[in-house]
Design an enzyme around this catalytic site. Structure first.
Site, mmCIF file in Angstrom:
data_model
loop_
_atom_site.group_PDB
_atom_site.id
_atom_site.type_symbol
_atom_site.label_atom_id
_atom_site.label_comp_id
_atom_site.label_asym_id
_atom_site.label_seq_id
_atom_site.Cartn_x
_atom_site.Cartn_y
_atom_site.Cartn_z
ATOM 1 N N LYS A 1 -1.125 -1.381 -4.552
ATOM 2 C CA LYS A 1 -1.890 -0.117 -4.509
ATOM 3 C C LYS A 1 -0.928 1.020 -4.796
ATOM 4 O O LYS A 1 -0.635 1.858 -3.934
ATOM 5 C CB LYS A 1 -2.470 0.080 -3.104
ATOM 6 C CG LYS A 1 -3.887 -0.387 -2.924
ATOM 7 C CD LYS A 1 -4.428 0.101 -1.576
ATOM 8 C CE LYS A 1 -5.644 -0.684 -1.175
ATOM 9 N NZ LYS A 1 -6.098 -0.367 0.187
ATOM 10 N N GLY B 1 3.800 1.253 1.126
ATOM 11 C CA GLY B 1 5.145 0.702 0.922
ATOM 12 C C GLY B 1 6.015 0.784 2.168
ATOM 13 O O GLY B 1 7.121 0.254 2.203
ATOM 14 N N THR C 1 5.693 -0.548 5.281
ATOM 15 C CA THR C 1 5.961 -1.815 5.970
ATOM 16 C C THR C 1 6.979 -2.629 5.188
ATOM 17 O O THR C 1 7.949 -3.160 5.748
ATOM 18 C CB THR C 1 4.659 -2.638 6.113
ATOM 19 O OG1 THR C 1 3.636 -1.810 6.649
ATOM 20 C CG2 THR C 1 4.879 -3.853 6.990
ATOM 21 N N ASP D 1 0.868 -1.180 0.000
ATOM 22 C CA ASP D 1 0.000 0.000 0.000
ATOM 23 C C ASP D 1 0.911 1.238 0.000
ATOM 24 O O ASP D 1 1.432 1.615 -1.045
ATOM 25 C CB ASP D 1 -0.887 -0.117 1.253
ATOM 26 C CG ASP D 1 -1.928 0.969 1.370
ATOM 27 O OD1 ASP D 1 -2.216 1.635 0.377
ATOM 28 O OD2 ASP D 1 -2.472 1.161 2.479
ATOM 29 N N ARG E 1 -11.042 -13.496 5.836
ATOM 30 C CA ARG E 1 -9.835 -14.042 5.196
ATOM 31 C C ARG E 1 -10.168 -15.278 4.368
ATOM 32 O O ARG E 1 -9.488 -15.603 3.410
ATOM 33 C CB ARG E 1 -8.799 -14.440 6.257
ATOM 34 C CG ARG E 1 -8.239 -13.291 7.062
ATOM 35 C CD ARG E 1 -7.051 -13.780 7.884
ATOM 36 N NE ARG E 1 -6.642 -12.870 8.935
ATOM 37 C CZ ARG E 1 -5.831 -11.827 8.777
ATOM 38 N NH1 ARG E 1 -5.349 -11.558 7.591
ATOM 39 N NH2 ARG E 1 -5.508 -11.060 9.790
HETATM 40 P P1 5GP Z 1 1.798 -0.439 3.828
HETATM 41 O O1 5GP Z 1 2.912 -0.373 4.809
HETATM 42 O O2 5GP Z 1 2.246 -0.804 2.435
HETATM 43 O O3 5GP Z 1 1.004 0.838 3.824
HETATM 44 O O4 5GP Z 1 0.784 -1.482 4.391
HETATM 45 C C1 5GP Z 1 0.662 -2.764 3.935
HETATM 46 C C2 5GP Z 1 -0.291 -3.501 4.855
HETATM 47 O O5 5GP Z 1 -1.488 -2.746 5.073
HETATM 48 C C3 5GP Z 1 -0.745 -4.803 4.227
HETATM 49 O O6 5GP Z 1 0.136 -5.857 4.509
HETATM 50 C C4 5GP Z 1 -2.113 -4.981 4.870
HETATM 51 O O7 5GP Z 1 -1.970 -5.583 6.133
HETATM 52 C C5 5GP Z 1 -2.614 -3.575 5.079
HETATM 53 N N1 5GP Z 1 -3.507 -3.158 3.988
HETATM 54 C C6 5GP Z 1 -3.290 -2.189 3.059
HETATM 55 N N2 5GP Z 1 -4.327 -2.090 2.213
HETATM 56 C C7 5GP Z 1 -5.235 -3.012 2.600
HETATM 57 C C8 5GP Z 1 -6.540 -3.409 2.107
HETATM 58 O O8 5GP Z 1 -7.096 -2.900 1.126
HETATM 59 N N3 5GP Z 1 -7.146 -4.425 2.776
HETATM 60 C C9 5GP Z 1 -6.613 -5.027 3.864
HETATM 61 N N4 5GP Z 1 -7.311 -6.002 4.444
HETATM 62 N N5 5GP Z 1 -5.398 -4.697 4.355
HETATM 63 C C10 5GP Z 1 -4.718 -3.691 3.725
#
Ligand code: 5GP
Length: 191
Positions: free
Chosen positions: A129, A103, A105, A101, A163
């Site tokens: 995303k 990025g 994490t 999302d 899930r």
């Molecule tokens: P990032 O650090 O890239 O913003 O977050 C990634 C994490 O956010 C993913 O591993 C997931 O746990 C959560 N996440 C981001 N978008 C979604 C979504 O549309 N649905 C769900 N269930 N989790 C999401």
């Protein structure tokens, strides 16, 4: 199906794309024995299907993390609750994610893993995303581009539910999804 959700990617398209990714990984890593790392819990469903589409000797290991708030609040800093129980120095490591999302994490995990001197380190994500990206991060393998919407199913949860749904669903109305008394049924397979 509830009007709170709609199918983003049906199970047949998921299966087809996972097979394609497996073939690409099989070709790219030919002659090597990659280590696939998956982050509990959401990535496990995708990983389980993906490894069965890869025709190579490989290893699977898991990481568990907890976030301090959401990714943006925490700037991607996570606490590693369960670490990989193998030395990845000199290994070809593929981090398998459910969704990238912002990025943040993924970038944090990559920095932790890179410090352990793997021979190579790449990312395979089911969903990208890209429009929400805060940090520059281009996964080597992407299943599907994902709109800037909340997605559930095929491993992805909302408060630990959904899930087990076999399709990826885009949430149109989170409040009514959460208010729904009856469980969201798995929608019928798309042709
Ligand atoms: P990032 O650090 O890239 O913003 O977050 C990634 C994490 O956010 C993913 O591993 C997931 O746990 C959560 N996440 C981001 N978008 C979604 C979504 O549309 N649905 C769900 N269930 N989790 C999401």
């Amino acid at each position: 199906m509830s009007e709170a959700v709609r199918v983003l990617v049906g199970r047949a398209d998921l299966a087809r794309r996972v097979r394609e990714l497996g073939r690409a990984i099989t070709e790219d890593y030919a002659g090597r024995q990659p280590v696939l790392l998956s982050v509990l819990k959401g990535g496990v469903w995708f990983l389980a299907d993906l490894v069965r589409a890869i025709d190579l000797p490989l290893e699977v290991h898991f990481l568990a993390i907890s976030r301090y708030g959401d990714a943006e609040e925490s700037q991607g800093r996570v606490q590693i609750l369960l670490d990989v129980d193998v030395d990845i120095a000199g290994r070809d490591v593929l981090l398998v994610e459910d969704i990238v999302d912002t990025g943040l994490t993924c970038r944090y995990l990559l920095s932790v893993l890179a410090a352990r001197d793997p021979a190579s380190l790449e990312v395979c994500t089911l969903l990208d995303k890209a429009a929400r990206r805060i940090v520059p991060l281009v996964p080597r393998y992407v299943g599907f581009q994902c709109p800037d919407r909340f997605v559930i199913g095929y491993g992805l949860d909302d408060r630990e539910r959904y899930r087990n749904l076999p399709d990826l669903l885009q949430v149109e109305d989170l409040a009514s999804l959460r208010a729904a008394a009856e469980p969201l049924e798995a929608p019928p397979a798309r042709a």
